[in-house]
Design an enzyme around this catalytic site. Structure first.
Site, PDB file in Angstrom:
ATOM      1  N   GLY A 260       0.824  -1.205   0.000  1.00 58.23           N
ATOM      2  CA  GLY A 260       0.000   0.000   0.000  1.00 58.23           C
ATOM      3  C   GLY A 260       0.858   1.255   0.000  1.00 58.23           C
ATOM      4  N   GLU A 286       0.297  -1.201  -6.946  1.00 59.94           N
ATOM      5  CA  GLU A 286      -0.384  -0.058  -7.552  1.00 59.94           C
ATOM      6  C   GLU A 286       0.588   1.084  -7.766  1.00 59.94           C
ATOM      7  OE1 GLU A 286      -4.818   0.069  -5.523  1.00 59.94           O
ATOM      8  OE2 GLU A 286      -3.354   1.569  -5.033  1.00 59.94           O
TER       9      GLU A 286
END
Lengths: 498, 498
Positions: A260, A286
């Protein structure tokens, strides 16, 4: 540039084209690659129209969060009628929580397929940052992909922000692949983090490009705080857990990690890189942050796949100055690929995300402060968590000098259920929830992860539930939250529990 | 049979081989294809040993639920030390909720990869029902696959229940495919519900087969209740919603449906089949029930893929008597394939599952009665819900003559978060949650789905939350549950809310 068949517009000229009530898809996944000067001009226009008593508000779609020039400016102008799929701007958050802006919080891997399926209505405009344009309308994106390729393809009209800050040699950084939709969808043909399966370009129908806006605005990426003793302890605990899994033969070499965003994530990745038992590892994630770039330089992360290169301006400059060292170690993909459940499970991603709140059953709240106010959104945490080889959630055991316990009797909002969460880590230790029933889960979480000053309170809560399989006592489930509401201190739950 | 190199044992001889504290993987996904006579013998053995004061308890792994001869008999003998991944037997449920048996409730698609990864320890024994055996140890399973292929491969020792009730011509009904594990996993090469990608046989190392137990016990599948006005109204509402989606161009022909198990699921499938706007549809599901067989006969379901053929004995006999009509319309797959997130998303499955409890935010409880007692388990609902093209949850709006509202202010356990649930359906109507924020979600759920006598109570709860983004009022979130605990009637929440 001279030969491009698209008009060059100022930001204000471009903004003047976008009508009230449009649905606008902007580039940007974090502030990286976010449209900047046209949304700022839209905000100015909204303010001017509002001053005249005229309405001007739009629906705002992006990859994820953006920067102050996009979400911040539009929110300050009260120009965001609705917003999806993720945000993190303080002004916009205020508008969402006060009901001014309708916010639909969704899994980031689903925004692209949902738009194609028509579940979110039609996209009128796409406003996207690029670093190069071909006469046929093909473009090279800048520091993120996000959902931009889908916005560019579905929108009736497209405005391009051509940003000179980003060199045209970024061509090849992006790997643009958009799957067909059911019933004609095939597998996503990606078998390794390092595979390239698509095009370096986003192809846009040139008849839809209404203009180009030239600029050289920097990505509005701010750095993260330095690590602290708490974040370093969390990182070390994650690294020790992973090293032990590897020794036990449960963590095959070659499977990638997802991490994250934020201070804890940075500390975790750094601790993993420092642990000599953990071999160099690829990222299938991501967001690629500053810390990852440092570890690429140290050969601890040989390759990073993401949907955004969210690095501070000096680090970005370092990358551009040494592009030959980086160009074969980074790839940016559309978020439906970076966050694909199919790929997370195929690759066996180890997912490491940060929780806002966790409970003694193993449930995680990633989104709602005290269950009531939206923080940012679920982001990609659900995409990875639900499909990971192992899903890890990290958090400091307390916040606000101990007045908040991150681990509560019952989460005030569930984003990830106990079925999809395997490992909790705080600065105090690791709770491995695999194969455990609610009784054993509560015990291991309380003993290993909870701050010592909250352990007896949680044990008292467990006892208050009586003989049950799972710990929901409707009279006391929110004792911690009630104590915080009344006294700004969850420790006062002692009055309710002891 | 004469030439098989494996000893024939009685059930009691086989049971005598299995030591205390073994981890045993049994065939069975629902009572279909479940091992029956050896587990019953194990239960007898446990009872006899317990009478002598000797310990004998085992870990029980299956595909999902089983029948009375397996879970029922072992639970009655207090022989189940721990259990995963799903159950539905009343005696076992009692043991789980009283803490006698440790139950770990997990997503059904994950049991096979988790076993291979070593997260649940080692499998000592596999006890599996088959309908044919080759001398090399290859077997034809009977009416389910579940996780049997993995148990058979990983267990140290295997006992085969050769059941004469099931004809050897079932060879070809099963499609056994077991993926490699990360980092060497490839895509699952299935692109249509009707594809076959594996072997009709489960290959077992013959040196591990300790014996064959002959029997002709029937599958212990009981029928479901007749439809009622409420279940018919739920079914009709689902069918109307789907027909409207199709008219709006949001439901492409050719994408398959998944349907949960039980009376409501049967009524929904029947209503869809009766709706003239809905073309014939394939199933990509877990369980193939009696109702599906009727619709196959009517050409409304041309093909059904599942992991178990859970039909009552007369229907099974009808299928066997007319095998040529069925053999090309049915396939049974391992549960990691039938429930694969990769495939649910690729095929664009429309998931239709039944909720135990739902809340006004869009969260679903599938597992825990009043948050405290385990019902059955999450089963495959999470596998499908999280990855479906559209995820629908159905429930009657009330239970117990209106004393329980299925829709509450705040679910007492979250299995599926509001991020992964798109449509609620009760007998009163349909709430479409796509693209809506919490305010709009609550309004549409209350107006369309809640029983009229509970609507004002839920509106009062919303009001009690004050100005918030999401409705968690720690003082009143469980007002319905508190009223039920005190008065056996959630309507008494009026005292707390009005």
């Amino acid at each position: 540039m001279a030969s491009l068949p698209f008009p060059v517009l100022t930001a204000d000229e471009a903004a003047a084209l976008v009508p009230h009530a449009s649905a606008v898809g902007f580039s940007g996944f974090t502030p990286a690659g976010a449209a900047k000067i046209v949304p700022s001009a839209l905000a100015r226009r909204a303010t001017a129209l509002h001053a005249k008593g005229e309405p001007w508000r739009i629906g705002v779609l992006t990859g994820a969060s953006t920067g102050p020039s996009l979400d911040g400016a539009l929110a300050a102008a009260d120009a965001t009628a609705w917003r999806t799929p993720y945000q993190s701007n303080a002004t916009l958050r205020k508008n969402i929580n006060s009901g001014k802006t309708v916010y639909f919080d969704m899994h980031l891997s689903q925004i692209q397929p949902w738009l194609r399926a028509g579940f979110l209505g039609k996209i009128d405009w796409a406003i996207i940052e690029v670093c190069d344009i071909e006469p046929d309308g093909s473009v090279v994106l800048s520091t993120s992909v996000g959902a931009t390729n889908t916005y560019a393809r579905l929108a009736d009209k497209v405005i391009l922000e051509l940003n000179a800050k980003h060199p045209a040699f970024l061509r090849g950084l992006h790997d643009i692949y958009e799957p067909a939709d059911p019933p004609n969808r095939r597998h996503i043909p990606l078998f390794s983090v390092r595979d390239r399966i698509g095009s370096p370009l986003v192809k846009i129908d040139p008849s839809r490009i209404v203009g180009i806006v030239l600029n050289d605005a920097e990505d509005e990426v701010s750095g993260f705080d330095e690590t602290t003793p708490v974040t370093r302890a969390i990182g070390a605990n994650v690294a020790h857990f992973l090293a032990a899994e590897r020794r036990a033969g449960r963590l095959p070499d070659g499977i990638p990690f997802q991490s994250g965003v934020g201070n804890i994530a940075n500390a975790v990745i750094a601790a993993m890189a420092q642990n000599e038992e953990i071999p160099a590892f690829d990222l299938y994630s991501e967001v690629i942050q500053d810390g990852v770039i440092n570890l690429i330089e140290q050969d601890r992360i040989p390759f990073a796949s993401g949907t955004s290169l969210t690095v501070t301006p000096p680090v970005l400059q370092r990358i551009y100055d040494n592009w030959d060292n980086y160009k074969n170690k980074l790839v940016l993909r559309p978020q439906e690929i970076s966050n694909s459940p199919e790929l997370a499970r195929r690759l066996g991603v180890i997912a490491i995300n940060t929780a806002l709140e966790m409970d003694i059953a193993g449930n995680v709240n990633s989104t709602h402060v005290l269950g009531r106010q939206m923080m940012n959104g679920i982001g990609g945490s659900g995409d990875f968590t639900r499909n990971a080889h192992i899903s890890i959630f990290t958090a400091p055991s307390t916040q606000k000098d101990g007045a908040i316990s991150t681990i509560v009797p019952f989460v005030s909002h569930t984003d990830h259920s106990e079925h999809s969460v395997q490992i909790f880590v705080t600065e105090h230790g690791v709770a491995d929830l695999r194969g455990k029933d609610p009784t054993a889960r509560a015990a291991t979480i309380i003993d290993n992860c909870v701050d010592p000053q909250y352990r007896d309170l949680l044990r008292a809560y467990v006892k208050s539930c009586g003989s049950v399989h799972a710990y929901c006592n409707p009279d006391k489930a929110f004792a911690f939250h009630q104590a915080f509401a009344a006294h700004k201190d969850m420790r006062k739950a002692a009055e309710l529990l002891l």
